[in-house]
Enzyme design. Structure first.
Site, PDB file in Angstrom:
ATOM      1  N   HIS A 169       2.102  -4.164  15.124  1.00 35.18           N
ATOM      2  CA  HIS A 169       2.533  -3.071  14.240  1.00 35.18           C
ATOM      3  C   HIS A 169       2.547  -1.793  15.052  1.00 35.18           C
ATOM      4  O   HIS A 169       1.513  -1.356  15.547  1.00 35.18           O
ATOM      5  CB  HIS A 169       1.585  -2.937  13.048  1.00 35.18           C
ATOM      6  CG  HIS A 169       2.158  -2.144  11.907  1.00 35.18           C
ATOM      7  ND1 HIS A 169       2.471  -0.803  12.019  1.00 35.18           N
ATOM      8  CD2 HIS A 169       2.474  -2.487  10.634  1.00 35.18           C
ATOM      9  CE1 HIS A 169       2.958  -0.366  10.867  1.00 35.18           C
ATOM     10  NE2 HIS A 169       2.969  -1.360  10.015  1.00 35.18           N
TER      11      HIS A 169
ATOM     12  N   LYS B 246       0.802  -1.214   0.000  1.00 33.98           N
ATOM     13  CA  LYS B 246       0.000   0.000   0.000  1.00 33.98           C
ATOM     14  C   LYS B 246       0.842   1.273   0.000  1.00 33.98           C
ATOM     15  O   LYS B 246       0.375   2.335  -0.419  1.00 33.98           O
ATOM     16  CB  LYS B 246      -0.936   0.021   1.207  1.00 33.98           C
ATOM     17  CG  LYS B 246      -0.251  -0.049   2.563  1.00 33.98           C
ATOM     18  CD  LYS B 246      -1.265  -0.081   3.687  1.00 33.98           C
ATOM     19  CE  LYS B 246      -0.615  -0.300   5.057  1.00 33.98           C
ATOM     20  NZ  LYS B 246      -0.114  -1.687   5.191  1.00 33.98           N
TER      21      LYS B 246
ATOM     22  N   GLU C 204       6.921  -6.065   8.206  1.00 32.82           N
ATOM     23  CA  GLU C 204       6.120  -5.449   7.152  1.00 32.82           C
ATOM     24  C   GLU C 204       6.583  -4.025   6.870  1.00 32.82           C
ATOM     25  O   GLU C 204       5.817  -3.061   6.993  1.00 32.82           O
ATOM     26  CB  GLU C 204       4.641  -5.446   7.557  1.00 32.82           C
ATOM     27  CG  GLU C 204       4.069  -6.824   7.816  1.00 32.82           C
ATOM     28  CD  GLU C 204       2.721  -6.765   8.520  1.00 32.82           C
ATOM     29  OE1 GLU C 204       2.116  -5.666   8.564  1.00 32.82           O
ATOM     30  OE2 GLU C 204       2.266  -7.793   9.041  1.00 32.82           O
TER      31      GLU C 204
END
Length: 426
Positions: free
Chosen positions: A207, A87, A281
């Site tokens: 995250h 993204k 990530e």
């Protein structure tokens, strides 16, 4: 760099073309490195000279920068497997270069999964890292073999059980101020619910987001993840083997500090987990500094000592990251004065003036820069914005007839004694 080295080649999104280009370029070549500032400016001038009647904004993607960033990741976090967060920037050539350098991919939607698979990346290199997925997207993931996903609610378990019963799960836990993740009191019910649904929970994810300012929070997050690993064993469930430490990394000293903290915390808390697989990530870390955005000055006004300029893209286009992302760390803004100062396009040593820069839209919120020092520039000069790779092309609006998807990307890298460049139209 000689402009004659720029081939008249426009690439589409066909993965075979991508593979051919990158095997020719030698994207893994150890000599490939970042463009120097002088090389970058010469390259941009060559692009402008090749198309003197075209004043559209364009990106420069420095493949050497991508490789250097991957080398830094592998050096600082050698045991952590990166799954790039698509993204942040889904540019196909950028994704291809990351794939060939060894990155896997974090996808949050069916469209992102399709984009990565279209490059020839296998489904086992993708994690569906979205804790709230639509049933249609889950069904598609099942059909193409993307068999790893995150969850943080019992409702997600119900959907996954219905649409993708062969999917392995990572329990996303809440850390910091992010909206995503299970609270401590929700962990045991969520582990039991997945077990009852015959969905294997193979690990834990967290995250921290891009607002991380103190790397010691990674210690607390990794400690929380270890508690979930231990809880799984206490519940008599199969032992977990995967830890996803998320993203939130930025290039520079902050990354080194975060990596040092992670490298301390992992053996401290997980030293007895010999078969632990660690993934992450990263998004901004890879994308941000790899892209430079170049925009044309289309208007000018002088009011006393104030210089006002209008450029042909702005906050509702490819600069929407500056509008919507509070952690946007846009790099330097410099002139490229091919019209007013062709013998000194960088305007080195010239007097500067208090300047305001506006985007092209008829909107009072389109101010990009205020009280910024710039030399005297004219219409058809250019402004160069570095560090524009994250949430730029991926998040722009189609507003006032500005279309970020039509912006051309030029590829370049520097090899010792052998500069090379290509052109890509996305």
């Amino acid at each position: 760099m000689d402009s004659q080295q720029l081939p008249a080649l426009v690439l589409g999104t066909n993965s075979n073309i991508h593979q051919t280009v990158f095997s020719c370029n030698g994207v893994n070549n150890k000599r490939m490195t970042r463009l120097s500032e002088a090389e970058l400016y010469e390259f941009m001038q060559s692009i402008i000279a090749m198309n003197p009647d075209i004043k559209d904004p364009f990106y420069v993607l420095d493949l050497g920068s991508v490789k250097c960033i991957m080398d830094q990741w592998n050096s600082k976090l050698p045991k952590v497997r990166p799954f790039y967060a698509v993204k942040r920037n889904p540019d196909p050539i950028f994704l291809t270069s990351l794939a060939m350098l060894g990155s896997d991919f974090d996808c949050a939607s069916q469209a992102e999964v399709k984009a990565v698979l279209a490059l020839g990346v296998s489904a086992d290199r993708i994690i569906f890292a979205n804790t709230c997925k639509s049933e249609a997207h889950l069904k598609y993931a099942a059909s193409v073999g993307v068999n790893l996903a995150t969850y943080d609610s019992p409702y997600e378990i119900e959907k996954i059980k219905k649409m993708h019963p062969k999917c392995a799960l990572l329990l996303q836990i809440k850390v910091g101020e992010t909206k995503i993740g299970a609270l401590p009191e929700e962990v045991i019910p969520l582990l039991r619910a997945a077990h009852m649904a015959h969905l294997p929970v193979v690990g834990v994810a967290f995250h921290l987001g891009t607002a991380v300012r103190h790397p010691e929070v990674y210690c607390a997050a990794i400690a929380s993840a270890k508690m979930v690993f231990d809880t799984t064993v206490q519940l008599g469930m199969p032992k977990m083997y995967m830890l996803d430490i998320g993203g939130g990394f930025t290039a520079g000293p902050q990354f080194c500090e975060a990596a040092d903290t992670i490298n301390f915390a992992l053996p401290f808390y997980f030293g007895n987990e010999q078969s632990l697989e660690i993934i992450s990530e990263p998004g901004r870390f890879f994308a941000e500094s790899s892209f430079t955005l170049v925009m044309n000055i289309i208007g000018k006004r002088v009011r006393g000592s104030l210089r006002e300029y209008w450029i042909n893209d702005g906050l509702y286009g490819s600069m929407t990251n500056m509008l919507n992302d509070p952690n946007c760390a846009t790099g330097t803004i410099k002139p490229l004065a091919v019209e007013s100062s062709p013998d000194n396009p960088t305007c080195h040593g010239l007097k500067t003036y208090q300047s305001t820069v506006y985007g092209p839209i008829c909107n009072c919120f389109g101010t990009i820069l205020t009280n910024y020092q710039l030399p005297e520039l004219n219409v058809n000069d250019w402004l160069v914005f570095s560090g524009m790779g994250a949430y730029s092309s991926s998040a722009g609006y189609k507003f006032n007839c500005c279309d970020t998807t039509a912006i051309r990307t030029y590829l370049a890298y520097s090899k010792r004694g052998e500069p090379s460049m290509k052109e890509n139209k996305i």
